[in-house]
Design a protein around this motif. Sequence first.
Motif, PDB file in Angstrom:
ATOM      1  N   ALA A  47      -3.682  -0.202  -4.450  1.00 40.28           N
ATOM      2  CA  ALA A  47      -3.304   0.394  -3.161  1.00 40.28           C
ATOM      3  C   ALA A  47      -4.399   0.126  -2.126  1.00 40.28           C
ATOM      4  O   ALA A  47      -4.132  -0.364  -1.028  1.00 40.28           O
ATOM      5  CB  ALA A  47      -3.078   1.891  -3.329  1.00 40.28           C
ATOM      6  N   TYR A  48      -5.638   0.427  -2.483  1.00 42.17           N
ATOM      7  CA  TYR A  48      -6.740   0.218  -1.541  1.00 42.17           C
ATOM      8  C   TYR A  48      -6.895  -1.257  -1.187  1.00 42.17           C
ATOM      9  O   TYR A  48      -7.158  -1.610  -0.040  1.00 42.17           O
ATOM     10  CB  TYR A  48      -8.062   0.730  -2.131  1.00 42.17           C
ATOM     11  CG  TYR A  48      -8.171   2.226  -2.310  1.00 42.17           C
ATOM     12  CD1 TYR A  48      -7.270   3.103  -1.722  1.00 42.17           C
ATOM     13  CD2 TYR A  48      -9.210   2.775  -3.060  1.00 42.17           C
ATOM     14  CE1 TYR A  48      -7.389   4.466  -1.889  1.00 42.17           C
ATOM     15  CE2 TYR A  48      -9.338   4.140  -3.232  1.00 42.17           C
ATOM     16  CZ  TYR A  48      -8.423   4.986  -2.651  1.00 42.17           C
ATOM     17  OH  TYR A  48      -8.557   6.334  -2.818  1.00 42.17           O
ATOM     18  N   LEU A  86       2.564   1.814  -3.330  1.00 49.93           N
ATOM     19  CA  LEU A  86       1.612   2.219  -4.368  1.00 49.93           C
ATOM     20  C   LEU A  86       1.110   3.641  -4.152  1.00 49.93           C
ATOM     21  O   LEU A  86       0.877   4.384  -5.101  1.00 49.93           O
ATOM     22  CB  LEU A  86       0.429   1.249  -4.402  1.00 49.93           C
ATOM     23  CG  LEU A  86       0.763  -0.154  -4.899  1.00 49.93           C
ATOM     24  CD1 LEU A  86      -0.415  -1.076  -4.707  1.00 49.93           C
ATOM     25  CD2 LEU A  86       1.164  -0.119  -6.361  1.00 49.93           C
ATOM     26  N   THR A  87       0.947   4.043  -2.884  1.00 47.79           N
ATOM     27  CA  THR A  87       0.444   5.396  -2.643  1.00 47.79           C
ATOM     28  C   THR A  87       1.538   6.428  -2.857  1.00 47.79           C
ATOM     29  O   THR A  87       1.282   7.495  -3.420  1.00 47.79           O
ATOM     30  CB  THR A  87      -0.040   5.558  -1.183  1.00 47.79           C
ATOM     31  OG1 THR A  87      -0.405   4.294  -0.700  1.00 47.79           O
ATOM     32  CG2 THR A  87      -1.184   6.508  -1.093  1.00 47.79           C
ATOM     33  N   THR A  98      -3.582   1.805 -10.225  1.00 53.30           N
ATOM     34  CA  THR A  98      -2.691   1.842  -9.061  1.00 53.30           C
ATOM     35  C   THR A  98      -3.482   2.079  -7.781  1.00 53.30           C
ATOM     36  O   THR A  98      -3.255   1.426  -6.767  1.00 53.30           O
ATOM     37  CB  THR A  98      -1.660   2.963  -9.229  1.00 53.30           C
ATOM     38  OG1 THR A  98      -1.159   2.893 -10.555  1.00 53.30           O
ATOM     39  CG2 THR A  98      -0.533   2.816  -8.253  1.00 53.30           C
ATOM     40  N   ARG A  99      -4.408   3.018  -7.844  1.00 55.21           N
ATOM     41  CA  ARG A  99      -5.228   3.330  -6.678  1.00 55.21           C
ATOM     42  C   ARG A  99      -5.992   2.097  -6.226  1.00 55.21           C
ATOM     43  O   ARG A  99      -6.105   1.818  -5.030  1.00 55.21           O
ATOM     44  CB  ARG A  99      -6.203   4.456  -7.070  1.00 55.21           C
ATOM     45  CG  ARG A  99      -6.972   5.081  -5.949  1.00 55.21           C
ATOM     46  CD  ARG A  99      -7.548   6.433  -6.388  1.00 55.21           C
ATOM     47  NE  ARG A  99      -8.427   6.323  -7.549  1.00 55.21           N
ATOM     48  CZ  ARG A  99      -9.746   6.148  -7.461  1.00 55.21           C
ATOM     49  NH1 ARG A  99     -10.325   6.057  -6.296  1.00 55.21           N
ATOM     50  NH2 ARG A  99     -10.479   6.045  -8.557  1.00 55.21           N
ATOM     51  N   ASN A 105      -4.624  -3.583  -1.185  1.00 58.92           N
ATOM     52  CA  ASN A 105      -3.551  -3.992  -0.283  1.00 58.92           C
ATOM     53  C   ASN A 105      -3.802  -3.487   1.126  1.00 58.92           C
ATOM     54  O   ASN A 105      -3.605  -4.208   2.104  1.00 58.92           O
ATOM     55  CB  ASN A 105      -2.206  -3.459  -0.782  1.00 58.92           C
ATOM     56  CG  ASN A 105      -1.601  -4.369  -1.830  1.00 58.92           C
ATOM     57  OD1 ASN A 105      -2.154  -5.400  -2.160  1.00 58.92           O
ATOM     58  ND2 ASN A 105      -0.469  -3.973  -2.354  1.00 58.92           N
ATOM     59  N   ALA A 109       3.013  -1.560 -10.824  1.00 55.44           N
ATOM     60  CA  ALA A 109       1.947  -1.390  -9.841  1.00 55.44           C
ATOM     61  C   ALA A 109       1.215  -2.713  -9.631  1.00 55.44           C
ATOM     62  O   ALA A 109       0.957  -3.138  -8.500  1.00 55.44           O
ATOM     63  CB  ALA A 109       0.975  -0.306 -10.302  1.00 55.44           C
ATOM     64  N   ALA A 147       2.573   6.195  -6.631  1.00 55.27           N
ATOM     65  CA  ALA A 147       1.360   6.452  -7.420  1.00 55.27           C
ATOM     66  C   ALA A 147       1.631   6.506  -8.920  1.00 55.27           C
ATOM     67  O   ALA A 147       2.011   5.508  -9.528  1.00 55.27           O
ATOM     68  CB  ALA A 147       0.678   7.722  -6.939  1.00 55.27           C
ATOM     69  N   PHE A 185       0.834  -1.208   0.000  1.00 49.12           N
ATOM     70  CA  PHE A 185       0.000   0.000   0.000  1.00 49.12           C
ATOM     71  C   PHE A 185       0.865   1.253   0.000  1.00 49.12           C
ATOM     72  O   PHE A 185       0.636   2.193  -0.761  1.00 49.12           O
ATOM     73  CB  PHE A 185      -0.919  -0.012   1.221  1.00 49.12           C
ATOM     74  CG  PHE A 185      -1.517   1.324   1.547  1.00 49.12           C
ATOM     75  CD1 PHE A 185      -2.540   1.843   0.768  1.00 49.12           C
ATOM     76  CD2 PHE A 185      -1.052   2.073   2.617  1.00 49.12           C
ATOM     77  CE1 PHE A 185      -3.089   3.083   1.056  1.00 49.12           C
ATOM     78  CE2 PHE A 185      -1.588   3.310   2.912  1.00 49.12           C
ATOM     79  CZ  PHE A 185      -2.608   3.817   2.125  1.00 49.12           C
ATOM     80  N   CYS A 226     -11.552   0.769   3.930  1.00 50.40           N
ATOM     81  CA  CYS A 226     -11.204   0.279   2.589  1.00 50.40           C
ATOM     82  C   CYS A 226     -12.461  -0.116   1.834  1.00 50.40           C
ATOM     83  O   CYS A 226     -12.560   0.080   0.618  1.00 50.40           O
ATOM     84  CB  CYS A 226     -10.264  -0.911   2.685  1.00 50.40           C
ATOM     85  SG  CYS A 226      -8.727  -0.458   3.448  1.00 50.40           S
ATOM     86  N   GLY A 264       1.099  -4.873  -6.216  1.00 51.24           N
ATOM     87  CA  GLY A 264      -0.197  -5.163  -5.626  1.00 51.24           C
ATOM     88  C   GLY A 264      -0.409  -6.647  -5.402  1.00 51.24           C
ATOM     89  O   GLY A 264      -0.813  -7.074  -4.317  1.00 51.24           O
TER      90      GLY A 264
END
Lengths: 624, 510
Positions: A120-121, A18-19, A116-117, A123, A30, A22, A15, A151, A34
Motif C-alpha cells: 500500500a505504501y 490495499l488500504t 499488504t501495508r 503504491n 495483495a 487491508a 493504494f 511515503c 501492488g
Amino acid sequence: MELLWLIPAWPLLGFLILTCLAARLPRIMAGSVGVGSVGAAALTALLMAWDFLKHQPGRNAFTQHLWTWLDVAGLHLEIAFYLDALTLVMIIVITGVGFFIHLYSLGYMAHDQGYTRFFAYMNLFVAAMLVLVLADNLPLLYLGWEGVGLCSYLLIGFWYTDPANGYAARKAFVVTRVGDTAMAVGLFVLYNQLGTLQIQEVMQRAAAAWPAGSTMALLTALLLLGGAVGKSAQLPLQTWLPDAMAGPTPVSALIHAATMVTAGVYLIARTHGLFLLAPTALTITAVIGAATLLLAGFSALVQQDIKRVLAYSTISQLGYMFLALGVGAWSAAIFHLFTHAFFKALLFLGAGAVIHALGGEQDMSRMGGLKQKLPLTFWTFLAGAASLAALPLVTAGFYSKDLIIWQAFASPRGGLGFWFMAVAGALLTALYTFRMVLLTFTGPARTPVHHPPGLVMRLPLLVLAFLSLTAGFLETPHSLGHMRVFSGWLHTCLPEAGLAAGREAYEILFELLAGLAALCGIFGALRLYHPLAKSRYSLPESLRQYWIKGWGFDSLYDRLVVRPYIHLAQFNKNDFLDLFFVFLAWLAKTGHQTLAATQNGRLRSYAWGLGLGAAAIAAMVVLL
Amino acid sequence: MILAFLILIPICGGVLAWTMESRHPGTARWIALAVLLGNLGLTALLVPARFDVVSAVGPFLISLELAWMPALGIHFHLALDGLNLVLVFLTHFLGLTALAAAWTEIEHKIGFFYFNLLWVLAGIMGVFLALDLFLFYFFWEMMLIPMFFLISVFGHANRTYASIKFFLFTQISGLLMLLAILGLYFIHGRLTGRYTFNYLELLGTPLSDVSGMLLMLGFLMAFAVKLPAVPLHTWLPDAHTEAPTAGSIILAGLLLKTGAYGIMRFVVPLFPKAAAAAAPFAMFLAVIAILYGALLALSQTDFKRLVAYTSVSHMGFVMLAIFAWNQLALQGALIQIICHGLSTGALFFLAGALQERLHTRELGRMGGLWAAAPRLSGMALFFALASLGLPGLGNFIAEFTILLGVYQVSKPLAVLSALGLISAAVYSLWIIQAAFHGPPQPKLVLADLSGRESAALLAMLAALVFLGLYPQPVFTAAEPALTHLTRTAATQKITEAVPAPPGENPHASP
C-alpha cells in the motif's frame, strides 16, 4: 495522450484497494494488486511515450486539465498534468524501475507481517512521485513532493516496533521538511511577485520581469534550491539519508536511490528558466554538488554497513547531478539521473538479496565468500558496481558520469576546479564501490547463506543489470560514436549546455583522464581490499570515525538545534504564561483567607479592630 | 423562520432529552441524533443555487428580524450569508461526531448531558447567526454555561479546576465585550438619535481614535480568549483535557471558532481603523501562538493536552490570517476553521476512544498500539498528517492560502509562521511514535474501532480529503460574504478618517 491521468491513477487505485481491504485481502491478491498497479502504470507510460514520439505535440508538451483545484482571490490552480520530454524520462524511470522493484519485493517481503501495508505504501509512493513529475503547477508539485516525503517516512519506519526506525523516519521527514518549507516560502515569493504558480508561466513571467542576476530571481532560485537540497540529501541537509536505510531494502532502492531523492534534481531542471536568471544560484548549486560528492564519497569509503555505503554513494552521485545542473549541463544531469536509477536500484536490490540470503546481516565485515554461493547476485551486483564506478566503455555509468565530468570543465560555467573535484570523486567512487564488492563477495565466508533469491528477485536483478550496462549507449561522446539520442530528446525542453570557447580540443584528453581515474580507483581497491592483497593500509582511527559519522553533521545539528529545542520544550512543559493566572488565583485565595480570618467571632479582636480603626481615622483627621 | 428553527429545535430537543431522563434515559441519544439530523436537513434546504445575490444590506441569503425589546433597540435578528452557512454546516457535522463520541462514553445523567450538548450547539448556532449585538451577547453567554456543565459534571479527574478556569476566562472577557457593546450602543445612539443594537446600523459609527480602540479591545478580548490567543490561552489545555470527548470536540471544533468568527464579523468591520492599528501587534501575537503552541505540544505527555496545544498553534494561523485581512488570507482562515475543527476533533475523538479502552491518556503508557488496533492507528496517522498540513488534505489548502495571503501583507511574519510547518511535523509525528509505533505491549487487549466510531471518523476523513482536492465550494460560498466584509471595513476607514456629521452617515439605517 488523454490517458495521461491514468499513470498516477493506477498506483493510487492500488493504494486505495490495499488500504480499504487491508487484512481481508489474501496475500497473493495483495501482492498482485501492488505489483499489477505499478505494472499497469508502466505500460500506460510506455504507451504515452509511444504516442508522444509519434505525434510530437505542439511546443513539445502536452497539458491535461483534470479539474480546477481552487480559484480564489486571483489564485487559480488546476489539477493538471504537464508532459514533455523531461517528464517522460521521469515517468518511465519511476514506473519502469518501480515495477521491477515491486516485483522483487514480492520475494523480499514474502514473509513479512506487514505485507499488504508495505505494498500500500509503495503504491502510494509511486502515485505521489508521478504527481510530482507530472504537475503542471508548483503547488501540485508540492503535493507530490510532500506525498513522497510522507511515503518515505512511512517506509523508513515500516518496521515500527523498533524505536530507532521511528527516529530515522521522523528525522527524514523533518529534515526534508526544513527544505520543503524553504520551497514553500519560495512559492509565496513567486506568487507575490509574478501572480502565478503555473510552472511554465512562472518561467515566462520571470524572464520578462526580472533581468538576469536580479535579487528576486536569486532569492526564489535559492529558496527552491533549499527544497531540492533537502529532498536530494545534499549539503547541508544530507544527514537524513544514511539513517533512512532503516527501511526495507526495496524501499531504499526505489525511494532513496532511484526516484524520490532525484526529485530535487528534477525540480531544478524543471524550473531551469528561473535558475538561468540567477547565475549565482547556479554557482551555489554547483558548489554544493561538488562539495557533497566529495564529502559523501569519503564517508562511503569507511562504512561497514553495506546499505550505508550505498546511501553515501547515492548522496555522492546526486552531488554529481547537482554539479551538472550548476554548470548548466541540464541534460547531462538528467542522463545521470536516468542511468543512476538503474544501477543504484540494482545495487540496492543486490545488497538486499545478500541481506536476505544472510538472514538480515548488513555488516560487510560479516559477509564474504558470496561469489560462489550467490553467483547471479554477484555478477549482477558487479555489473551495477562497474556502472557506479564508471568502468570505461562498457557501462552506462561511464557515459553519464563522464559527460558530467567533461562538462564540469567545458561548460561556460564550468572550470578546472569543478573538473578536478569531479575526477577526484570518480576515483573515490571506484575505490569505495570495489571495496564494497570485494568485502562482500570475496574472501572467506563468514555467515552461512539461508535463502538464495527466488525467481521474482532474480528477474529484476537481470533486467536492471542489462540496463546498467547498456542504457549509456543512448548518449556517447564525440570520440565514441557521438550518439545524441538522449540529449537530442531532452533539448526539446531543456537548453543545451554549450561549450566554452577553446575547450573542445581537450575533450579526448580529459575523458582519458576521467576514465583513468575510475580505473585507478578500481585498481586501488583491488590492491587494498582484495583478500590476497598484501598491503593493508588503514586510515587513522579518529579520521575514520569522523567519516563514518558523516563529518559530524549529525552531532552538530543535534547540539545546535535538536537538543535546545527539546530542552526548551521540556523546560517550559507547564507553560510559564499560566503562572500569571495561577498567581491571580493564589492572590484571590490568600486575600480571601486573610480577610476571612478577621471574621473570627471573637469580641476582643473586633474591639481591637474598632479601636485601631478609630485611632487611624482620628490620626488622619489630625494630620490632614 | 428556518433560522429561528435551527436554534429552537436543539433547545426544545435538549429540554425533551432532559425530561425523558427519569424514565428512558437512553432515548436522549436518539433525540439528539434526530435533532441534529433534522437540523442538518434544514440547513441543506438553505443552500442556494448562487451565493452572489447581494441585497441592499449585504450578501444575505435569508434573514429574520423580530421585535424583541424594540424600545431598547433590541431585535431578534438572524441572518445567513455564505460565511455563516459554512459554519452552521460545520456545527452540525461536529455536533454529530460529538454525539458519536459520547454514545458509549456517557452513561450517567444521560439526559442532562444531551441537554447541555444540544444547548451548547444552539448557542453556537445563535452566535454564528445573530446580527443584533445584544442577541449575540445573549447567545455568547448561552453557549458558555452548558459547556461549563459539560466539563464540570461529565469531565475527568481535575474537572472542577478546569471548568472554573474556563468559566472565569470566558466570563470576564465576555463582560468586557458587553461593556464594549454598550459603549458602542450609546455612542451610536447619541450621534444618530437611534439607540439600536443592530449590527448593520452600527457599522460605520464614527468613533474617536481612543474610543474606537477601547471598544475594539473590549470585543477583541472576548474573542482572543476564545480563539485562544497567546497569552490568554492557558484555560484551553485544562478545559480540553478535562472535558469529556464530546466536550473536547465541541470546544476545539466550534467554540474556538466563534472567536475567529467574531473577529471577522465584528471586530474588523465595526472598528476598521482601530483593528488596522492593532493588526501588526495581533499578527505578531499570532505568530508567537503558532510557534509557542507547537513547542509546548511537543513536551506534553497527556494525549489530549498535546492536541490542545496544537490547537493553540493552528488557531494562531487563523488569527494571523484575519488580521492580514485580505481575501486570500480570509478564505484560508475559513478553510482552516473547518479543517482544524475536523482534524483536531478527530484527534480528540481518538484520544477519547483510547481512554475508553486503556483508561489512560498518558502517552508514556501507550506505544506499540498499531499491531493491536490497526484501524484506529491508521486513522490517528491520517489525522496527525492532516494536522501537520499534508498537501492533498484541507489543512494544507488552509495554511497555504493563509501564508500566501499573509505574505502580501507582512513578509517576515509569513516566513516566521512558515516555521510552524516544521514544528507541526515534529509534534504530529511524535504523537504517532509515542502512541502507536514502538514495541508492542504483549498483554494488551485493545478493541479496534467499532462501526459507529469508524463511520464518524471516515466522514471526517472524507471531508478533509474533499477539501484538500476540491475546496472550491467553500470558497465560492464564502466569497461574497468575505468580499462584503472587507469592503465594508475599507469604506468605513475612509469615512472614519473624515468623521461624518450625525445623520449623514451613509451606513446608518438602510
